[in-house]
Design an enzyme around this catalytic site. Structure first.
Site, PDB file in Angstrom:
ATOM      1  N   GLU A 199     -11.094  -7.402  -1.987  1.00 49.30           N
ATOM      2  CA  GLU A 199     -10.278  -6.277  -1.527  1.00 49.30           C
ATOM      3  C   GLU A 199     -10.957  -4.941  -1.772  1.00 49.30           C
ATOM      4  O   GLU A 199     -10.774  -3.999  -1.005  1.00 49.30           O
ATOM      5  CB  GLU A 199      -8.911  -6.303  -2.227  1.00 49.30           C
ATOM      6  CG  GLU A 199      -8.005  -5.157  -1.818  1.00 49.30           C
ATOM      7  CD  GLU A 199      -6.556  -5.352  -2.226  1.00 49.30           C
ATOM      8  OE1 GLU A 199      -5.872  -4.343  -2.421  1.00 49.30           O
ATOM      9  OE2 GLU A 199      -6.111  -6.503  -2.338  1.00 49.30           O
ATOM     10  N   LYS A 200     -11.749  -4.866  -2.845  1.00 46.60           N
ATOM     11  CA  LYS A 200     -12.356  -3.588  -3.214  1.00 46.60           C
ATOM     12  C   LYS A 200     -13.706  -3.845  -3.880  1.00 46.60           C
ATOM     13  O   LYS A 200     -13.962  -4.957  -4.384  1.00 46.60           O
ATOM     14  CB  LYS A 200     -11.420  -2.798  -4.131  1.00 46.60           C
ATOM     15  CG  LYS A 200     -11.053  -3.552  -5.399  1.00 46.60           C
ATOM     16  CD  LYS A 200     -10.042  -2.800  -6.242  1.00 46.60           C
ATOM     17  CE  LYS A 200      -8.638  -2.914  -5.737  1.00 46.60           C
ATOM     18  NZ  LYS A 200      -8.047  -4.260  -5.912  1.00 46.60           N
TER      19      LYS A 200
ATOM     20  N   ASP B 176      -6.081  -8.993  -3.433  1.00 47.33           N
ATOM     21  CA  ASP B 176      -5.207  -9.029  -4.600  1.00 47.33           C
ATOM     22  C   ASP B 176      -4.116 -10.073  -4.400  1.00 47.33           C
ATOM     23  O   ASP B 176      -3.678 -10.313  -3.262  1.00 47.33           O
ATOM     24  CB  ASP B 176      -4.557  -7.656  -4.819  1.00 47.33           C
ATOM     25  CG  ASP B 176      -5.527  -6.645  -5.421  1.00 47.33           C
ATOM     26  OD1 ASP B 176      -6.616  -7.059  -5.858  1.00 47.33           O
ATOM     27  OD2 ASP B 176      -5.189  -5.446  -5.450  1.00 47.33           O
TER      28      ASP B 176
ATOM     29  N   ASP C  36      -1.062 -10.400  -4.118  1.00 45.22           N
ATOM     30  CA  ASP C  36       0.262  -9.877  -3.797  1.00 45.22           C
ATOM     31  C   ASP C  36       0.370  -9.757  -2.279  1.00 45.22           C
ATOM     32  O   ASP C  36      -0.572 -10.079  -1.550  1.00 45.22           O
ATOM     33  CB  ASP C  36       0.532  -8.526  -4.491  1.00 45.22           C
ATOM     34  CG  ASP C  36      -0.485  -7.454  -4.147  1.00 45.22           C
ATOM     35  OD1 ASP C  36      -1.210  -7.595  -3.137  1.00 45.22           O
ATOM     36  OD2 ASP C  36      -0.569  -6.461  -4.894  1.00 45.22           O
TER      37      ASP C  36
ATOM     38  N   TYR D 295      -9.108  -0.772 -13.576  1.00 47.29           N
ATOM     39  CA  TYR D 295      -8.504  -0.397 -12.287  1.00 47.29           C
ATOM     40  C   TYR D 295      -7.184   0.346 -12.515  1.00 47.29           C
ATOM     41  O   TYR D 295      -6.275  -0.181 -13.159  1.00 47.29           O
ATOM     42  CB  TYR D 295      -8.272  -1.657 -11.457  1.00 47.29           C
ATOM     43  CG  TYR D 295      -7.627  -1.401 -10.118  1.00 47.29           C
ATOM     44  CD1 TYR D 295      -8.317  -0.745  -9.110  1.00 47.29           C
ATOM     45  CD2 TYR D 295      -6.322  -1.821  -9.861  1.00 47.29           C
ATOM     46  CE1 TYR D 295      -7.729  -0.517  -7.872  1.00 47.29           C
ATOM     47  CE2 TYR D 295      -5.730  -1.596  -8.627  1.00 47.29           C
ATOM     48  CZ  TYR D 295      -6.437  -0.941  -7.645  1.00 47.29           C
ATOM     49  OH  TYR D 295      -5.850  -0.702  -6.426  1.00 47.29           O
TER      50      TYR D 295
ATOM     51  N   ARG E 291      -4.768   1.736 -10.311  1.00 48.09           N
ATOM     52  CA  ARG E 291      -3.581   1.724  -9.429  1.00 48.09           C
ATOM     53  C   ARG E 291      -2.737   0.478  -9.695  1.00 48.09           C
ATOM     54  O   ARG E 291      -2.462  -0.314  -8.797  1.00 48.09           O
ATOM     55  CB  ARG E 291      -4.012   1.799  -7.972  1.00 48.09           C
ATOM     56  CG  ARG E 291      -4.725   3.101  -7.627  1.00 48.09           C
ATOM     57  CD  ARG E 291      -5.269   3.083  -6.217  1.00 48.09           C
ATOM     58  NE  ARG E 291      -6.040   4.281  -5.919  1.00 48.09           N
ATOM     59  CZ  ARG E 291      -5.717   5.170  -4.984  1.00 48.09           C
ATOM     60  NH1 ARG E 291      -4.629   5.013  -4.277  1.00 48.09           N
ATOM     61  NH2 ARG E 291      -6.481   6.223  -4.773  1.00 48.09           N
TER      62      ARG E 291
END
Length: 645
Positions: free
Chosen positions: A7-8, A102, A104, A320, A322
């Site tokens: 994702e990142k 992630d 979710d 991380y 956030r």
């Protein structure tokens, strides 16, 4: 070649480091043996604007509404084209793809929409990681699942994105065009999340403006006892005029009693002593950090988010940021216990806080069962060079370290004492607190919140040495500031009455997410709907007018709760996304029918609120032609940002 799409970038690096072999970095990817790890940069794709479906939608017209795409289209974000090209090239050489978003709903969408957009037709595995420690990532790599198991989660996220587009695009166009008919020049942006946040501020402003102070009266008496003096407060009975909070509304009873109290003999009729143990405050989620930093340092939510990103990306000092979680994996206990004593020596304040820590202690924060897609903010263990940090970075870093360091301190232990005096047939109460074990408390404050009482004995005589009536007034609620508005967004359930809606809002993320709350506030400021006056946030006249002109349900958080209920059922395959979107379209048509130029004109004419400041430098491109500027604003409003709502 096996291709893992993270994702990142930070997650990609953690995956590459956990693979056997020597990582070799290339443009937009990391190669480790026969595996290549690449990454997204948040959402690489966004919903296409209305004119991508039909060129006539470039012109905003009420008779076009509602605009309903069929089929739906995605398009690359302008700044993401380069990384999207990297993934496209790597997919052509891949034999297997691993989805490493992630764990979710939004993480499932973010990577899968790229895989599907680039027309990959081969097998896809799912890698679920919520702990970036190398052993945890290595274990996750050994437990790959079939991505097909998560299609319901993907459909729920996709439905949320489409629903937000339908809601935002159509209502923004409707209210902007109605506003033009009523004489307002500019875009009136409406969104499922931003508009209820604005509604919170507008209603708070109106509550303050319409507040009528009411007088009330309190009576205190100083009681002389064997080992000191105690100030206690009269508890008037129900025979006196009281408000719903038990405050005395008439002065005469208090004044009459005060005149008889001096030198009156009474006794200590009740004495209650209870020992309390309080665990340390948990490590921070982003929102919790934003609330504390705003209270302590007056930092804005965006300032804290930007600072955390710098501490994470540039200085690599914190994990991380956030995150909506306030717990840490158990596997982080030993590395933190080893690293904290060394990194705390780099700063005098941290060294002082570290001095009382017991690094064999395992606080309640280390709980795998409560770690979700991300864990709480924590130091990485890297020793900081405090001279290279700005004052804001240093302060935020200390807060993050402090709340983790607190987990290695003892519980706060106090003795809470409540005393009741009886004199002249009336009751007076006092309370105090005795510190038994300071524990973690010195990391947070050095003052006693409740002073101790002198030693007391039940039944001992007490003589009144002084008494006085104090005349007070009820006070309006405080205006919102960054801290209280973020907290309201986190705990928005308190602003609704329906018990089912309350429960859903408590179980969901409230309004917005950790990643978007600061941005929502800044968006409302940039669009001139909110105004910051020193630390306070107020709605502008335009903000008040927009809320007044909208149907009440569009300005309240209940819609988010109702959406979350159905999206959760979709993610569990207990509901159908087409049925959800069909119901939304029915709701949308009802809202659109309420767009009325007369109501808008009245709202604009009677709006309270403050004047908005001129647009911030850099928030909008300067254009010479007024019409061109108007067109640009409309196009921007027609393309709401993607990502977590």
């Amino acid at each position: 070649m096996r291709l893992i799409i993270a994702e990142k970038p930070s997650l990609a690096r953690a995956i590459a480091d956990a693979l056997p072999g020597q990582p070799r970095r290339s443009d937009g990817a990391i190669e480790v043996g026969t595996t290549t790890v690449t990454w997204c940069l948040g959402h690489l794709l966004e919903q296409a604007p209305p004119d991508a479906y039909d060129p006539r939608y470039k012109q905003w017209r009420l008779d076009h509404l509602p605009i309903v795409p069929d089929p739906w289209q995605l398009m690359p974000r302008p700044k993401a084209r380069g990384q999207l090209a990297v993934i496209r090239r790597l997919l052509k050489a891949a034999s297997e793809v691993v989805h490493a978003g992630d764990p979710d709903r939004e993480g499932q969408l973010l990577v899968q929409e790229v895989i599907e957009h680039l027309r990959w037709r081969g097998p896809v595995k799912r890698l679920l990681i919520n702990d970036l420690n190398r052993p945890a990532v290595a274990r996750a790599l050994g437990r790959l699942e079939d991505n097909a198991r998560y299609q319901a989660l993907y459909r729920a996220a996709q439905t949320r994105a489409r629903a937000d587009w339908l809601y935002g695009i159509n209502l923004t166009r409707a209210w902007t065009l109605t506003g033009r008919q009523a004489g307002h020049d500019g875009v009136l942006s409406v969104g499922r999340v931003q508009t209820p946040v604005l509604g919170l501020v507008v209603r708070r402003d109106l509550e303050i403006a319409n507040f009528t102070p009411r007088p009330f009266h309190v009576l205190w008496a100083d009681f002389s006892v064997a080992q000191g003096q105690v100030r206690a407060w009269w508890q008037p009975g129900e025979q006196h005029p009281l408000d719903d909070q038990g405050r005395l509304l008439a002065r005469a009873p208090a004044a009459e009693l005060a005149a008889r109290l001096p030198d009156a003999e009474g006794r200590l009729s009740e004495l209650d002593s209870r020992d309390k143990r309080q665990a340390p405050p948990l490590p921070y989620s982003l929102s919790a950090l934003q609330v504390d930093a705003a209270r302590r340092y007056k930092y804005s939510a965006k300032q804290v988010l930007d600072t955390c990103q710098a501490l994470y990306e540039r200085h690599t000092l914190i994990t991380y940021p956030r995150s909506d979680c306030r717990y840490l994996p158990r596997a982080h206990h030993a590395p933190l216990a080893d690293a904290l004593p060394r990194l705390c020596q780099a700063d005098a304040t941290l060294a002082e806080w570290c001095s009382g820590a017991d690094f064999t202690r395992r606080g309640r924060a280390f709980d795998d069962a409560k770690v979700g897609a991300h864990h709480a903010l924590a130091p990485t263990g890297k020793i900081p060079d405090m001279a290279r940090l700005s004052a804001v970075e240093a302060n935020v870093f200390r807060l993050v370290v402090r709340n983790v360091l607190a987990q290695f301190h003892a519980h706060l232990e106090t003795r809470e004492i409540k005393a009741c005096f009886e004199v002249l047939g009336e009751r007076f109460t006092a309370s105090g607190s005795e510190l038994l074990v300071a524990g973690w408390k010195p990391l947070f404050t050095t003052r006693d919140e409740t002073p101790p009482l002198p030693p007391l004995t039940r039944g001992e005589p007490a003589r009144v040495s002084a008494a006085e009536v104090e005349d007070r007034e009820t006070r309006p609620p405080e205006p919102f500031n960054d801290a209280s508005l973020i907290k309201a967004m986190m705990n928005v359930a308190r602003y609704v009455d329906d018990p089912d809606v309350k429960r859903t809002l408590r179980e969901s993320d409230g309004l917005g997410t950790e990643a978007t709350r600061a941005g929502i506030i800044e968006t409302l400021l940039d669009r001139g709907y909110l105004v910051r006056a020193k630390a306070a946030l107020h709605a502008s006249r335009t903000g008040h007018a927009l809320i007044a002109s909208l149907p009440d349900p569009a300005t309240r958080p209940e819609r988010t709760a109702l959406w979350e209920q159905r999206l959760s059922r979709i993610s569990e395959s207990d509901d159908n996304e087409q049925a959800f979107l069909g119901a939304l379209l029915g709701d949308l048509r009802s809202l659109l029918s309420a767009a009325d130029a007369g109501r808008m004109r009245q709202a604009l004419g009677s709006a309270q609120g403050v004047e908005a400041a001129p647009p911030r430098r850099g928030t909008a491109r300067k254009q010479s032609a007024r019409g061109k500027k108007r067109t640009t604003q409309r196009r921007r409003a027609g393309k709401p940002s993607g990502g977590k709502p």
